[in-house]
Design an enzyme around this catalytic site. Structure first.
Site, PDB file in Angstrom:
ATOM      1  CG  HIS A   1      -1.824   1.250   1.420  1.00 17.62           C
ATOM      2  ND1 HIS A   1      -1.617   1.930   2.272  1.00 17.62           N
ATOM      3  CD2 HIS A   1      -2.584   2.078   0.636  1.00 17.62           C
ATOM      4  CE1 HIS A   1      -2.304   3.235   2.367  1.00 17.62           C
ATOM      5  NE2 HIS A   1      -2.971   3.076   1.194  1.00 17.62           N
ATOM      6  CB  SER A   2       1.055   4.272   0.287  1.00 15.30           C
ATOM      7  OG  SER A   2       1.615   5.597   0.188  1.00 15.30           O
ATOM      8  CG  MET A   3       5.670   5.922   0.255  1.00 17.17           C
ATOM      9  SD  MET A   3       6.453   6.247  -1.311  1.00 17.17           S
ATOM     10  CE  MET A   3       8.202   5.812  -1.109  1.00 17.17           C
TER      11      MET A   3
ATOM     12  N   GLY B   1       4.225  -0.364  -1.689  1.00 14.01           N
ATOM     13  CA  GLY B   1       4.422  -0.824  -3.340  1.00 14.01           C
ATOM     14  C   GLY B   1       5.820  -0.634  -3.692  1.00 14.01           C
TER      15      GLY B   1
ATOM     16  CG  MET C   1      -3.758  -1.859  -3.096  1.00 12.58           C
ATOM     17  SD  MET C   1      -4.772  -2.559  -1.746  1.00 12.58           S
ATOM     18  CE  MET C   1      -3.664  -2.549  -0.580  1.00 12.58           C
TER      19      MET C   1
END
EC number: 3.1.-.-
Length: 1156
Positions: A317-319, A321, A344
Site C-alpha cells: 500500500h502506498s510506499m 508498493g 495500491m
C-alpha cells in the site's frame, strides 16, 4: 579605531574599539524635539572626517565619501582629550594596529551623492516594512482571488461519491518473535506478524496453521501493519465459505492465503531514501524467514506431497508498493522469491515529494533497474521475467498521492503488468481515497478473488505461470471493453449441440435487432437466432445487453447465449462429442443441428442503469453485456439467444449487429476549438444501442468538463433501461460509469505533468472515449453536449502542482533579494522586502516570467527535448532509440503547449503567497519584539549610550566560534544537517526580533538597514525550511522508536556550514558590507540562478534549492570575512581568549540608566 559595517548597529570589540561617549552637540541632536535622521544628513561632512571604511570598489579618485555608521556617531573615548581631538580633525584615518584582526564586521560609509536614484532611496529609506505599493496590493489581491478559487475548487472537486462497504473481521496478530537479530539487523526497529482470523483460521502456540500460499503485506508511509486486516479477513472467510467446498479448485491447487505483514513502526519512507532502502532490505530477510517456516512441520499443516514454497506474493500500500519493487533490486534478494506484486495507490513513476536527494536518486536507481531488465531481448537476461506487477489507483478521491503517479507504463511492458483504477474494476465501480483502498469492502473482495485464482500450490512458486496470471488479472481488474481484453470464445471447443426443427421461425432476418421485453412469455424454452454477417463486411460489431445473468453450460437460469455453426450428422456419433444437448426440434426428423460454444465466460458486467439508479456501485444485480468484433465470429454462422424461462419472467434482452459508421463518432479539432466552442451533437433516433464518441484532443488531466445528455420525446414506461455512460482512457486503464445519466462531471488521469514517457512511445494519443448505451427502441433523439469546467479545472492544479507552490515563491524571494542587494550596493540603503518586491514587479519579474512562458511553450512543442542536467539517462541497446525519461521534468512538466499560461499564473500566485508570508513574519516579529522590549526594560537597568541608542548586545566572537564548532561536530556525527538548519532558522528569528526592536528604538538608517537585511534572509530561510523539515521528521521518528543509527547521507558539514556561519555572524548585528566592484554581479548571478532553477527544476529536484541557497550563504560569508582584511592572527587571538572584554561597556563609553 576600528571600522564597522555600513549602518551596523553593533558595538565593536572592546579591545579594538572601546565604547564611546557622545558630544553635547550630538546629544542635543537626539533630543525629543529633533530628528535623528536630519542630524545624519546635516553632519555628513563631519562623518567623512571622523571615520574610515573598507570599500570593495576600485579607488578611482572619484568615489563619493560615505558615512560609516549612518547619522548616529560615536567618538571614541580615551583617557586623553588630545587623542580625541586628533581623531576628530583627521581627514583620513588609517587602520589601527588591530584592524587586521577584525571579525567579519566591515563597514562602508553611506554615499552623499545626489543622483536621482540615490535621492529616491534616501527619501524612501525610512519607509516602513509594512508599506505596500498599489501594484503589490493589486497583485496580491488578484493572487488571493486565484488562490481562493483554486482551494475552493479543490475542496469541492469532482471526486465522486463514497460508497465503500464496511468490512467485517475478527483479527488476531501473531508476532513472529523468532525473527530476531540472528536473521536481521533491523529486529529492534521492525517486526513481522502473521494474521489469523478468529473463529476461522486454525492455530495454536505449537502450530501456526500454515496451510496455504504465503502473502506479505507492506504498509505505506507512516502506515500501520493492521491495515491488512480487511484483506486478510476476507481471504480467510472466502476460503472457509467458498473455496474449500469447490473440489475442482482444490484439485487445481487452490489453497488458503497465509497473510504475513511487516510493522515498519510507521516509518516515513516517502521522505527519506535511506529509510526506503532499509525497509527493502528487511523485506528480503522477512521473505527468507517466511519461506523457512514452511519447512518446519511443527508450524505448517501443509500436505507433505506438495512442494515447499519458494516465492511470496507481495501486496504493498502506498510506499509499501515501492518498497516491494525496491526489494527486487537489493543485493540480499533471493532470485525468484517474488513473482507477483500488487500495489495500491503506490507512486511508481515519481517520488511524492523531491525534498530529499536520497529519495530522488533511489527512485532513479529502482526505475532504471526495472526498465533495463525489461529491455533485454532474451528472458534469461531479465531477472524480472517471471514477475507480474499490478498497480491499482484510487482516482480523484485520493488526495495524498496523485493517482497519475501510480502509472507503470514507463516501467513495465503490457506483458508483465498494467495500471488500473478502482472505478474500472467490475462490481467495484467506485473511486477510493488513499486509506480506504485498504479496507473498501467491494474492492477487497475483488483483490482476494483474483489472488485465489492465480494460486497453484502444486508449483513451488505457489502461483500459475506468468501469462496465465496476467490473463486472470485482466479478467478481474479490467472492464472487458478495453482493446487488450481477451476473448475466450475462439479458444474454446464446441460443447453444446443445439437441435432445431427446420421450419422454425426463430431465425431473424439479416440486420434485424432482437428486442425481448419479457422472458418466458411462451411456455417452454425459446431460441432466437441472429445470423452472423458474412466476413469481409468491415466495421461490424455484435452487442448484447440484458438485465439477466448469462448461464454457463449446464446451469438452469433464464438466459443462455451461444455462438453456433452448422454441425452435420456423422453416423449418429455426435452425442459423444458434446457435453450438453439442447433439443428444440420436438422429435421431428427434419431438424438442424448446430455446434455451439457458450459465451458466458466472455460476459461483461455493467452497472445497472434504471430510472431509479443513482450510483454505479448501488447494491443491485448488474447488467450483463457481450461484445464481439465480426472477426472474432469468423467460425460461426449464428448467435443463439436461448430464453429458458418456463413462465413469464421480468427481464429484457437487446441484441444487434451494428456498423462502426453509425456507432463510432470521431471528433476532429484541437483542444482550443473545443474549449472555445464546446462540443454539441445529436444522435438520431435510429442509432445503434451503443454509440462511442472518441475525442483525441481531450487527454490532459488538468482539465475538467461538464457533459450533458438530453433525450427528446422518450417514454420512460417503454424504456428498457436508462442511458448508461462509460468514460475511458486506454493508458492507464481508467473507466468511469455513470448510470441514469443526465449531467456528468468529467475528469480523467490522462497526460499528466512531470510523468515520464511510456516504454513504448505511442504514435498518437487516444484521448478520452465516451461509450453511451441507450434504448434504441424508444425512437427518441439524444443531444450530447460537452464544455470545459473552468472552476473544476482549477482544483486539478493542487494535486498535479503541489510542489510548485513551494518552488515558485522561492523565485520571487530570490528576485526580491537580488533587487535589494543591487540597491544596497548602489546607494547604501537596504530597502524593505515589500519595496524590493515592488521594484522587482516593475522590472525583472515580468521579464523572467515571459522568458519562462516561452521556454514552457518551446519544451512542450519541441520534438526532441534536450536532456536535463541530472544524469537520469537510461542506457539502452545501441539499435534502439533512447528514451529520455526525464524530458518532462522541466518547468511545468507539461507535454501540451496550450498550458504555457500556467507559468504567469503560478508566478502571480507566488507573489501573493510571498506577500502574505512577509506580513505573517512581520506580525510574528512585531509580537516577539514587543515581548523582547518588555523583558529588556524589566531587567532593572537599561543599557544606553548618551544619545539613547540601545546597545545591540551579542555574544563574543570566541563564543560564537565555539557554538559553531560544536554544532558542526554534531552534524558530522549525530544529527542531520537539517536539524542544524532548523536551529539556524530559530537563531535568525531571534536576530530579526532584536534587529526590529533596535530599529524602532533608534530610528536610525543603520538599524533599519540591518533589520531589513535580517528580515529578508529570514524569509529566504523560511522558504527553504520545508525542504529540510521532512527529513528532520524522519530523524525525530527514529529517535522516538529508539533507533539511533545516524543517516549516512545527511552528515555533510558543507551542506550547512555557510548557513551556520552566516547566521552566527548576523547574531552580532553585523551588516553585510557593500560590494561596489564587479564582484557585486556575483550576488546578482547567484540569486538569478536560484530564481531560474526554482522555476525550471524546482518541482522535480527541489532538494537542490537548499544547496543553491547554501551557495548564496557561502558567498555572503566570503563578503563578511574578506572585506575587512580577515587574518589567521585574529582567529588565533580569539581562540586564545583575547576577546574577553568584547561587548562590555567602559566608564567613559556609556552609562547605565536606572529604570524609573
Amino acid at each position: 579605531m576600528h571600522r564597522r559595517s555600513s549602518g551596523s548597529p553593533v558595538e565593536d570589540d572592546a579591545e579594538d574599539s572601546p565604547l564611546v561617549s557622545r558630544s553635547p552637540t550630538e546629544s542635543t541632536a537626539h533630543g525629543p524635539n529633533n530628528n535623528a535622521f536630519e542630524t545624519a544628513e546635516k553632519s555628513r561632512s563631519q562623518i567623512a572626517k571622523r571615520g574610515t571604511s573598507f570599500d570593495l570598489r576600485r579607488d578611482n579618485g572619484a568615489s563619493t565619501p560615505r558615512s560609516r555608521n549612518s547619522g548616529l556617531w560615536r567618538t571614541p573615548s580615551s583617557s586623553s582629550t588630545s587623542s580625541t581631538t586628533a581623531m576628530a580633525t583627521a581627514s583620513t584615518e588609517t587602520k589601527s594596529s588591530s584592524a587586521s584582526f577584525l571579525m567579519p564586521l566591515a563597514s562602508q560609509r553611506l554615499p552623499m551623492g545626489t543622483s536621482p536614484e540615490s535621492s529616491r532611496f534616501r527619501s524612501s529609506r525610512l519607509r516602513s516594512p509594512w508599506t505596500c505599493s498599489i501594484l503589490t496590493a493589486l497583485t496580491t489581491l488578484v493572487a488571493s482571488v486565484f488562490l481562493f478559487f483554486i482551494v475552493r475548487s479543490f475542496s469541492a472537486r469532482q471526486a465522486g461519491e463514497d460508497g465503500c462497504g464496511i468490512p467485517v473481521m475478527s483479527p488476531t496478530f501473531l508476532h513472529m518473535v523468532g525473527f530476531d537479530t540472528e536473521h536481521t539487523r533491523f529486529a529492534s526497529k521492525y517486526n513481522l506478524y502473521l494474521y489469523r482470523e478468529e473463529g476461522v483460521d486454525f492455530y495454536n502456540q505449537e502450530n501456526l496453521g500454515l496451510n496455504g500460499a504465503p502473502v506479505l503485506f507492506l504498509p505505506g508511509n507512516a502506515g500501520s501493519y493492521r491495515q491488512v486486516r480487511s484483506l486478510a479477513a476476507e481471504a480467510s472467510r472466502h476460503f472457509h465459505d467458498v473455496v474449500r467446498h469447490d473440489q475442482e479448485r482444490i484439485k487445481a491447487g487452490t489453497r488458503s492465503l497465509d497473510f504475513f505483514m511487516i510493522d515498519f513502526n510507521e516509518d516515513m519512507a516517502a521522505f527519506h531514501g535511506q529509510t526506503l532502502l532499509d525497509q527493502a532490505e528487511y523485506v528480503n530477510e522477512a521473505i527468507a524467514y517466511i519461506l523457512s517456516l514452511y519447512h518446519d512441520p511443527k508450524r505448517s499443516r501443509r500436505d507433505p506431497e506438495l512442494p515447499d514454497p519458494s516465492s511470496v506474493i507481495l501486496i504493498g500500500h502506498s510506499m509499501g508498493g515501492i518498497v516491494a519493487r525496491t526489494a527486487l533490486t537489493m543485493s540480499n534478494y533471493q532470485a525468484n522469491s517474488v513473482n507477483t506484486i500488487v500495489t495500491m495507490s503506490a507512486p511508481h513513476a515519481k517520488p511524492p515529494v523531491s525534498f530529499d536527494s536520497d529519495i530522488v536518486h533511489t527512485y532513479k536507481q529502482i526505475n532504471d533497474y526495472w526498465r533495463e531488465a525489461y529491455s533485454q531481448t532474451w528472458a534469461n537476461n531479465n531477472p524480472l521475467w517471471h514477475v507480474t506487477l499490478i498497480s491499482i489507483a484510487g482516482g480523484s478521491r485520493d488526495t495524498v498521492v496523485p493517482s497519475d503517479y501510480a502509472s507503470i507504463s514507463s516501467l513495465v511492458p503490457e506483458t508483465h503488468g498494467f495500471t488500473v483504477f478502482t472505478s474500472s474494476i467490475p462490481d467495484v465501480w467506485i473511486g477510493v481515497d488513499h486509506l480506504s483502498i485498504t479496507w473498501c469492502d467491494q474492492f477487497r473482495k475483488a483483490i482476494i478473488k483474483s489472488l485465489f485464482d492465480i494460486i497453484d500450490v502444486r508449483r513451488a512458486s505457489q502461483t500459475k505461470p506468468r501469462a496465465e496470471r496476467m490473463r486472470i488479472f485482466k479478467k478481474w481488474y479490467l472492464t472487458g471493453l478495453e482493446p487488450v481484453a481477451e476473448r475466450t470464445l475462439s479458444q474454446k471447443e464446441p460443447n453444446t449441440l443445439l437441435t432445431l426443427e427446420d421450419k422454425s421461425n426463430s431465425i431473424l432476418p439479416q440486420g434485424q435487432r432482437l428486442i425481448l421485453r419479457e422472458l418466458g412469455h411462451r411456455s417452454g424454452p425459446k431460441v432466437y437466432l441472429l445470423p452472423v454477417p458474412p466476413q469481409g463486411v468491415s466495421g461490424k460489431k455484435f452487442t448484447l445487453l440484458t438485465d439477466q445473468r448469462f448461464d454457463k453450460t449446464g446451469e438452469h437460469g433464464n438466459l443462455e447465449v451461444l455462438f453456433c455453426s452448422v454441425f452435420p450428422l456423422q453416423n449418429g456419433k455426435f452425442a459423444t462429442v458434446f457435453s450438453m444437448n439442447m433439443d428444440f426440434s420436438g422429435g421431428n426428423t427434419g431438424s438442424t443441428r448446430l455446434a455451439c460454444k457458450n459465451a458466458a465466460e466472455d460476459g461483461i458486467h455493467l452497472p445497472a442503469s434504471t430510472p431509479a439508479s443513482k450510483y454505479p456501485f448501488d447494491r443491485v444485480q448488474p447488467f450483463s453485456y457481450l461484445q464481439y468484433e465480426l472477426e472474432d465470429l469468423s467460425e460461426h454462422q449464428f448467435v443463439a439467444i436461448v430464453d429458458k424461462a418456463d413462465s413469464p419472467t421480468k427481464g429484457w434482452v437487446l441484441a444487434e449487429f451494428s456498423d462502426s459508421s453509425d456507432a463510432v463518432i470521431r471528433v476532429r479539432g484541437g483542444l482550443g476549438g473545443l474549449l472555445s466552442a464546446g462540443l454539441k451533437m445529436r444522435l438520431p433516433a435510429n442509432r445503434p444501442m451503443l454509440t462511442e464518441i472518441k475525442i483525441p484532443a481531450l487527454h490532459s488531466s488538468l482539465l475538467d468538463y461538464k457533459l450533458q445528455i438530453v433525450r427528446h420525446n422518450h417514454d420512460k414506461r417503454q424504456e428498457l433501461f436508462a442511458p448508461l455512460l462509460r468514460q475511458s482512457i486506454s493508458d492507464p486503464h481508467e473507466s468511469k460509469f455513470f448510470v441514469n445519466v443526465d449531467k456528468v462531471d468529467v475528469n480523467l488521469h490522462g497526460v499528466a505533468p512531470f510523468m515520464p514517457p511510456p516504454l513504448r512511445e505511442q504514435a498518437t494519443l487516444g484521448g478520452v472515449s465516451f461509450q453511451l448505451w441507450t434504448d434504441p427502441s424508444c425512437g427518441s433523439t439524444v443531444d450530447v453536449s460537452l464544455k470545459v469546467d473552468i472552476a473544476g479545472s482549477l482544483g486539478e492544479l493542487v494535486m498535479r502542482y503541489r510542489t510548485v507552490f513551494a518552488a515558485f515563491p522561492l523565485l520571487v524571494v530570490a528576485l526580491v533579494l537580488r533587487k535589494q542587494f543591487q540597491m544596497y550596493d548602489e546607494t547604501g540603503y537596504f530597502i524593505t522586502f515589500a519595496e524590493g518586491l515592488d521594484t522587482a514587479l516593475r522590472s525583472s519579474f515580468p521579464i523572467l516570467l515571459l522568458a519562462m512562458s516561452l521556454l514552457a511553450s518551446s519544451l512542450a512543442t519541441s520534438a526532441q527535448i534536450p536532456p536535463s542536467d541530472e544524469p537520469f539517462q537510461w542506457p539502452v541497446n545501441a539499435t534502439e532509440t533512447p528514451i529520455d525519461f526525464t524530458k518532462n521534468d522541466l518547468l511545468l512538466g507539461s507535454q501540451d503547449a496550450f498550458f504555457w499560461f500556467l507559468v504567469p499564473v503560478f508566478g502571480l500566485i507566488s507573489v501573493g503567497v510571498c506577500v502574505i508570508l512577509n506580513y505573517i513574519a512581520l506580525i510574528l516579529l512585531s509580537v516577539l519584539s514587543f515581548i523582547y522590549g518588555c523583558l529588556r526594560t524589566r531587567s532593572g537597568y537599561i543599557k544606553r549610550n548618551e544619545k539613547g541608542t540601545p546597545i545591540f548586545s551579542a555574544p563574543t566572537a570566541r563564543r560564537r566560534m565555539i557554538n559553531t564548532a560544536i554544532l558542526l561536530v554534531l552534524v558530522s556525527t549525530l544529527i542531520p544537517y537539517q536539524f542544524a538548519y532548523m536551529v539556524a532558522c530559530i537563531v535568525q528569528l531571534a536576530t530579526c526580533v532584536r534587529a526590529q526592536w533596535h530599529a524602532k528604538e533608534t530610528r536610525s538608517t543603520a538599524h533599519y538597514n540591518f533589520s531589513n537585511y535580517a528580515h529578508s534572509i529570514f524569509i529566504l530561510m523560511l522558504w527553504i525550511l520545508p525542504i529540510n523539515i521532512l527529513v528532520l521528521l524522519v530523524w525525530a521518528h527514529n529517535l522516538v522508536v529508539h533507533w539511533f543509527m545516524p543517516f549516512s547521507s545527511h552528515h555533510n558539514v558543507l551542506s550547512i556550514m555557510p548557513f551556520i556561519l552566516l547566521v552566527e555572524t548576523m547574531t552580532s548585528g553585523a551588516m553585510i558590507p557593500r560590494v561596489t566592484t564587479r564582484l557585486k554581479h556575483v550576488t546578482s548571478m547567484i540569486l538569478f540562478a536560484i530564481a531560474v532553477y526554482s522555476a525550471v527544476y524546482g518541482v522535480s529536484y527541489a532538494y537542490l534549492l537548499h544547496h543553491l541557497a547554501n551557495i548564496l550563504a557561502a558567498w555572503f560569508v566570503v563578503i563578511y570575512f574578506f572585506s575587512s582584511g580577515f587574518s589567521l592572527r585574529r582567529l588565533w587571538l580569539i581562540l586564545e581568549g583575547d576577546d574577553a572584554t568584547q561587548g562590555k561597556s567602559e566608564p567613559g563609553g556609556s552609562h547605565q540608566k536606572k529604570k524609573p
